[in-house]
Design an enzyme around this catalytic site. Structure first.
Site, PDB file in Angstrom:
ATOM      1  N   GLY A 210      15.174 -12.199 -54.560  1.00 45.47           N
ATOM      2  CA  GLY A 210      13.638 -12.748 -54.933  1.00 45.47           C
ATOM      3  C   GLY A 210      12.657 -12.007 -55.056  1.00 45.47           C
ATOM      4  N   ASN A 211      11.776 -10.998 -54.516  1.00 38.57           N
ATOM      5  CA  ASN A 211      10.904 -10.668 -54.642  1.00 38.57           C
ATOM      6  C   ASN A 211       9.078 -10.511 -53.761  1.00 38.57           C
ATOM      7  OD1 ASN A 211       7.966 -12.542 -55.333  1.00 38.57           O
ATOM      8  ND2 ASN A 211       9.232 -12.442 -56.903  1.00 38.57           N
ATOM      9  N   HIS A 212       8.311  -9.798 -53.735  1.00 40.65           N
ATOM     10  CA  HIS A 212       7.524  -9.055 -52.568  1.00 40.65           C
ATOM     11  C   HIS A 212       6.274  -9.891 -52.607  1.00 40.65           C
ATOM     12  CE1 HIS A 212      10.389  -5.712 -51.754  1.00 40.65           C
ATOM     13  NE2 HIS A 212      10.468  -5.390 -53.148  1.00 40.65           N
ATOM     14  N   ALA A 278       4.959 -15.034 -58.273  1.00 44.44           N
ATOM     15  CA  ALA A 278       6.352 -14.550 -59.073  1.00 44.44           C
ATOM     16  C   ALA A 278       6.859 -14.954 -58.998  1.00 44.44           C
ATOM     17  CB  ALA A 278       6.037 -13.353 -57.748  1.00 44.44           C
TER      18      ALA A 278
END
Ligand code: PMT
Length: 400
Positions: A210-212, A278
């Protein structure tokens, strides 16, 4: 600029030294033709007298549940319904905590809890109180409930210390309120699709790539569009932010493929699509159906495969009159990369934010963007709250 004429505004004042600034705010609002009802906490009255406030607002100031000499009951429900917006300035740590947790022991908090309109909160306190995890968590709760926090400034505080905690200047608060009413209905009848948050690409039942992304930018766009009268669908990756406006429909998804499927369903029916998510560019080729155990595998190898490009896919099926807006999250060669994405994905406009800018991009309540239109024209903005950035983006979309 005067969008406040005739608007009903509840001005909540708490017990802090910044209460003196509320007098200026009240004067600005009244001068602009707004009808202002002041609600003050018992502690607020220690800092500023109800006589000053009622003289300026030309209305009796409300503070207690009952008026002492007549026994008349002051209805917080009526006030909550009457208000076109409520602004609490200054908002102390104590009142912010009560608002976040529903501790309705004074007229200001009961009015807040029954308010049907947008609520703005302008905190003011000492820097250490402001930075305390309980204040941060309470403000986050208030944000998630859909309130707009007007961030305090850094500077010299009443204690003599220097740091973040000074209430925003009355002129700035006035501008925020004016803008709120100005922007109202210019998306009436329009349908908008927004993607928000990260995608989670499963490795096994307990792990993912995943990402932030927090979803804050995407949800701020959704709130802005809904406030301007649009019917909004957010296709949202896993986030903890919540949509406050009932005109926003949230379609929760997890992976990029799920996000693409949901967007393909909604896109043909909308006028504007804004791709703020994102999206993970890669996903594991194979998903384990059981938890990978370190005791069994020393160095697991995860083969990645490319995810579909959602914006580019929608760009291919874009029909005449539809607007497709993308974001570019960059770490270097910002404008070059953004322009390349704008062309490759058949976008009408791209919003560039750079990880090199402090206070911008992931997780923050602020962002700093440049907007590049397909005709090559560019707009640059300073660091602003994500809601203000959302307003700038929508203004730019409407100019297309
Ligand atoms: O959620 P927050 O914490 O508030 O943070 C906001 C944000 C930083 C996530 C947001 O402002 C932002 O920049 N979003 C786009 C992030 C991104 O993936 O950028 P990109 O440059 O990799 O992608 C370009 C565009 O293509 C984006 O519109 C993206 O949504 C889209 N894309 C990317 C990959 C993919 N597989 N499919 C896509 O549709």
């Amino acid at each position: 600029m005067n969008n406040l004429k005739g608007k009903h505004i509840v001005l909540g004042i708490c017990g802090g030294i910044a209460a003196y600034k509320s007098v200026s705010l009240l004067r600005l609002l009244v001068k602009a033709g707004a009808e202002v009802q002041v609600v003050i906490t018992p502690a607020g009255k220690e800092f500023i007298t109800p006589v000053t406030l009622s003289a300026l607002s030309q209305k009796p100031v409300v503070s207690e549940f009952f008026t002492a000499n007549t026994g008349q009951w002051n209805s917080h429900v009526d006030l909550g319904l009457w208000a076109d917006c409520m602004v609490i300035a200054p908002a102390t740590a104590s009142t912010i905590g009560k608002m976040a947790h529903g501790i309705a022991d004074n007229m200001l908090v009961t009015t807040y809890l029954s308010a049907k309109s947008q609520v703005f909160v302008a905190p003011a306190m000492d820097l250490d109180m402001m930075a305390h995890p309980s204040t941060t968590a309470n403000l986050e709760l208030l944000r998630n409930y859909g309130n707009i926090i007007i961030e305090p400034e850094s500077g010299e505080l009443a204690s003599g210390l220097v740091g973040k905690g000074r209430m925003e200047e009355p002129e700035k608060i006035f501008e925020v309120l004016d803008r709120f009413f100005s922007s109202k209905r210019d998306l009436e009848g329009k349908k908008v699709l927004i993607t928000a948050g990260p995608t989670h690409e499963k490795i096994d039942p307990v792990r993912f790539i995943g990402n932030h992304s927090s979803g804050k930018m995407g949800y701020a766009l959704a709130e802005e569009c809904a406030a301007r009268g649009a019917e909004v669908t957010i296709v949202s990756g896993p986030v903890s932010v919540k949509a406050a406006n009932p005109a926003i429909r949230v379609v929760p998804v997890e992976s990029a493929r799920e996000m693409l499927a949901a967007c393909e369903e909604v896109f043909p029916h909308v006028d504007i699509a804004i791709m703020c998510a994102a999206v993970a560019d890669y996903a594991p080729r194979d998903v384990y159906d059981h938890k990978i155990k370190r005791e069994h595998i020393d160095a697991p190898v995860i083969h990645l495969v490319k995810n579909p490009d959602i914006a580019a896919t929608l760009g291919k099926s874009k029909r005449e009159g539809q607007l497709l807006i993308g974001f570019a999250l960059e770490t270097d060669n910002e404008f070059g990369n953004a322009e390349e994405k704008l062309a490759r994905k058949n976008l009408d406009m791209i919003v560039l934010n750079s990880m090199r800018d402090k206070g911008a991009c992931f997780g923050t309540d602020t962002n700093k963007v440049s907007i590049i239109r397909a005709d090559g024209t560019t707009l640059d903005f300073g660091l602003k709250s994500k809601r203000e950035v959302a307003a700038d983006i929508i203004d730019a979309v409407l100019s297309l």
